[in-house]
Design a protein around this motif. Structure first.
Motif, mmCIF file in Angstrom:
data_model
loop_
_atom_site.group_PDB
_atom_site.id
_atom_site.type_symbol
_atom_site.label_atom_id
_atom_site.label_comp_id
_atom_site.label_asym_id
_atom_site.label_seq_id
_atom_site.Cartn_x
_atom_site.Cartn_y
_atom_site.Cartn_z
ATOM 1 N N SER A 170 0.845 -1.202 0.000
ATOM 2 C CA SER A 170 0.000 0.000 0.000
ATOM 3 C C SER A 170 0.878 1.249 0.000
ATOM 4 N N LEU A 171 0.685 2.103 -0.988
ATOM 5 C CA LEU A 171 1.484 3.321 -1.054
ATOM 6 C C LEU A 171 1.060 4.320 0.028
ATOM 7 N N ASP A 172 -0.198 4.262 0.426
ATOM 8 C CA ASP A 172 -0.635 5.157 1.502
ATOM 9 C C ASP A 172 -0.003 4.743 2.833
ATOM 10 N N ARG A 173 0.022 3.418 3.069
ATOM 11 C CA ARG A 173 0.666 2.935 4.295
ATOM 12 C C ARG A 173 2.167 3.235 4.243
ATOM 13 N N SER A 174 2.722 3.093 3.063
ATOM 14 C CA SER A 174 4.140 3.380 2.877
ATOM 15 C C SER A 174 4.426 4.855 3.210
ATOM 16 N N PHE A 175 3.515 5.736 2.820
ATOM 17 C CA PHE A 175 3.675 7.162 3.138
ATOM 18 C C PHE A 175 3.655 7.377 4.656
ATOM 19 N N GLN A 176 2.728 6.676 5.321
ATOM 20 C CA GLN A 176 2.659 6.800 6.788
ATOM 21 C C GLN A 176 3.945 6.289 7.436
ATOM 22 N N MET A 177 4.444 5.152 6.908
ATOM 23 C CA MET A 177 5.682 4.580 7.454
ATOM 24 C C MET A 177 6.851 5.550 7.264
ATOM 25 N N GLU A 178 6.919 6.118 6.057
ATOM 26 C CA GLU A 178 8.036 7.025 5.760
ATOM 27 C C GLU A 178 7.943 8.291 6.618
ATOM 28 N N SER A 179 6.726 8.765 6.825
ATOM 29 C CA SER A 179 6.548 9.950 7.689
ATOM 30 C C SER A 179 7.037 9.639 9.100
ATOM 31 N N ALA A 180 6.695 8.452 9.592
ATOM 32 C CA ALA A 180 7.122 8.063 10.945
ATOM 33 C C ALA A 180 8.643 7.930 11.010
ATOM 34 N N ARG A 181 9.219 7.348 9.952
ATOM 35 C CA ARG A 181 10.673 7.171 9.947
ATOM 36 C C ARG A 181 11.383 8.524 9.949
ATOM 37 N N LEU A 182 10.911 9.442 9.091
ATOM 38 C CA LEU A 182 11.549 10.757 9.012
ATOM 39 C C LEU A 182 11.374 11.525 10.327
ATOM 40 N N SER A 183 10.219 11.352 10.940
ATOM 41 C CA SER A 183 9.959 12.029 12.202
ATOM 42 C C SER A 183 10.886 11.492 13.297
ATOM 43 N N ALA A 184 11.039 10.162 13.328
ATOM 44 C CA ALA A 184 11.941 9.550 14.314
ATOM 45 C C ALA A 184 13.373 10.000 14.072
ATOM 46 N N GLN A 185 13.750 10.115 12.806
ATOM 47 C CA GLN A 185 15.108 10.551 12.464
ATOM 48 C C GLN A 185 15.328 12.000 12.887
#
Lengths: 290, 86
Positions: A146-161
């Motif tokens: 899912s590209l939408d889920r992927s967007f959520q995952m990437e947002s979380a990763r960037l936020s954690a970073q």
């Protein structure tokens, strides 16, 4: 450089090296600072005295510990900046398990990055024309990630970073990745993004008198190469990914730089990658490809 | 670890082996961390999490998925998410 210039260590991977190069080329920074790059693979030949004399330590946030044997003084100002990566636009991207160096034309191999979908198809014995057809269907299949889920995952990763960095860039990436090309490949930032990170790094790490205008930094970044500073290798974005995220800059027929000084469009790249994986996978298995 | 957790962990282990193309007999345990597995970086971590979510038909809490220290914690996260959605 003025007498008594400060010593600034920039530590990290090739992105950090590019950042150090640009800092060295900016008069407002270079006049008062001696910028030294320290590789993060433990092979840096920076002298212990250089590290001990460090006034500012710009550390790329990474899982790799700082070079053993070098000590940064506690009084040094430490500024952490992130590794620049974006997985979102290349959801199938993976290290190519069949890639081997083929010097002199392909010193890092033909395709250092591969694609899990294509590898899975090749491992099922599908012929190249069928893989090509299945790789570019009319719509994004429901069984694909899912590209939408992927967007959520990437947002979380960037936020954690960002939470672990003094230089924060996640929001900028998520705000502008549709409007401008910020990456050439998962870990290859474009000049626009590099310039923004350098602007923020200078803001966080230097005095007000050493600050530079964005346009001066952009000009410095652009001055190193007729191509982009780190734009030697590109991975074309899948057209359905571009459609999903409404990438304004996307052109499926744009020829992009690939290993071996080739320039390939998305369709050329995909066809060559499929052929290469079938060929090299067969070679790795000790079989002669059909 | 109870039987249900054993089952969850066994599935996670299989997903890790497939995601990172490890040999079937790879030493993967609850204390296995990203540093122990070649190719397990922050990017492939996202792929791993999405594969886990797909296998267990559950969404994991994104504010925690990048904080898990080892596979044991990931298994606990899956168990909590499944219990919350039950």
């Amino acid at each position: 450089m003025t007498p008594g210039a400060r010593s600034v260590l920039v530590y990290g991977d090739a992105q950090a090296e590019a950042i150090a190069l640009v800092l060295q080329s900016l008069p407002a920074v270079a006049e008062r600072n001696r910028i030294v790059y320290v590789r993060d693979d433990g092979t840096s030949d920076v002298a212990a005295e250089t590290a001990e004399a460090c006034d500012r330590f710009f550390e790329q946030r990474s899982s790799k510990p700082f070079n053993p044997g070098l000590t940064i003084p506690k009084k040094a100002k430490r500024v952490r900046f992130p590794v620049l990566e974006l997985h979102l636009l290349w959801p199938f991207c993976c290290p190519n398990p069949f890639n081997v160096p083929e010097p002199p034309e392909f010193p890092v191999g033909r395709f250092p990055c591969a694609d899990t979908f294509i590898i899975n198809c090749a491992e099922q014995g599908m012929p190249a024309p069928l893989i090509r057809r299945r790789y570019v269907p009319e719509e994004w299949p429901a069984v694909w990630p899912s590209l939408d889920r992927s967007f959520q995952m990437e947002s979380a990763r960037l936020s954690a970073q960002d939470a672990q960095s003094d230089v924060k860039i996640g929001s900028f990436i998520l705000k502008y990745f549709r409007k401008a090309r910020l990456f050439w490949a998962v870990n290859v930032p474009a000049n626009r993004l590099l310039a923004e990170v350098i602007y923020r790094l200078i803001d966080a790490g230097f005095d007000e008198t050493e600050r530079c205008a964005r346009e001066d930094i952009e000009a410095a970044v652009a001055g190193f190469s007729p191509r982009e500073l780190l734009g030697g290798v590109s991975n074309p974005v899948h057209p359905l990914v571009a459609e999903h995220f409404a990438l304004e800059w996307y052109d499926r027929d744009e020829a992009l730089a690939c290993p071996g000084d080739r320039e390939l469009t998305f369709d050329q790249y995909t066809a060559e990658l499929i052929d290469d994986i079938i060929r090299t996978r067969g070679r790795a298995a000790g079989k002669t490809p059909a | 670890m109870n039987a249900a957790n054993d089952e969850i962990f066994a599935q996670i282990k299989a997903i890790v082996i497939k995601t990172f193309r490890l040999p079937d007999d790879a030493q993967v345990g609850s204390a296995t961390t990203a540093a122990d597995v070649e190719g397990w970086d922050s990017l492939s971590h996202a792929v791993l999490i999405m594969n886990v979510e797909e296998a267990f038909h559950t969404d994991l809490p994104l504010e925690r998925v990048y904080a898990v220290k080892d596979l044991g914690e990931l298994a606990n996260l899956v168990r909590e998410a499944m219990a919350a959605s039950a």
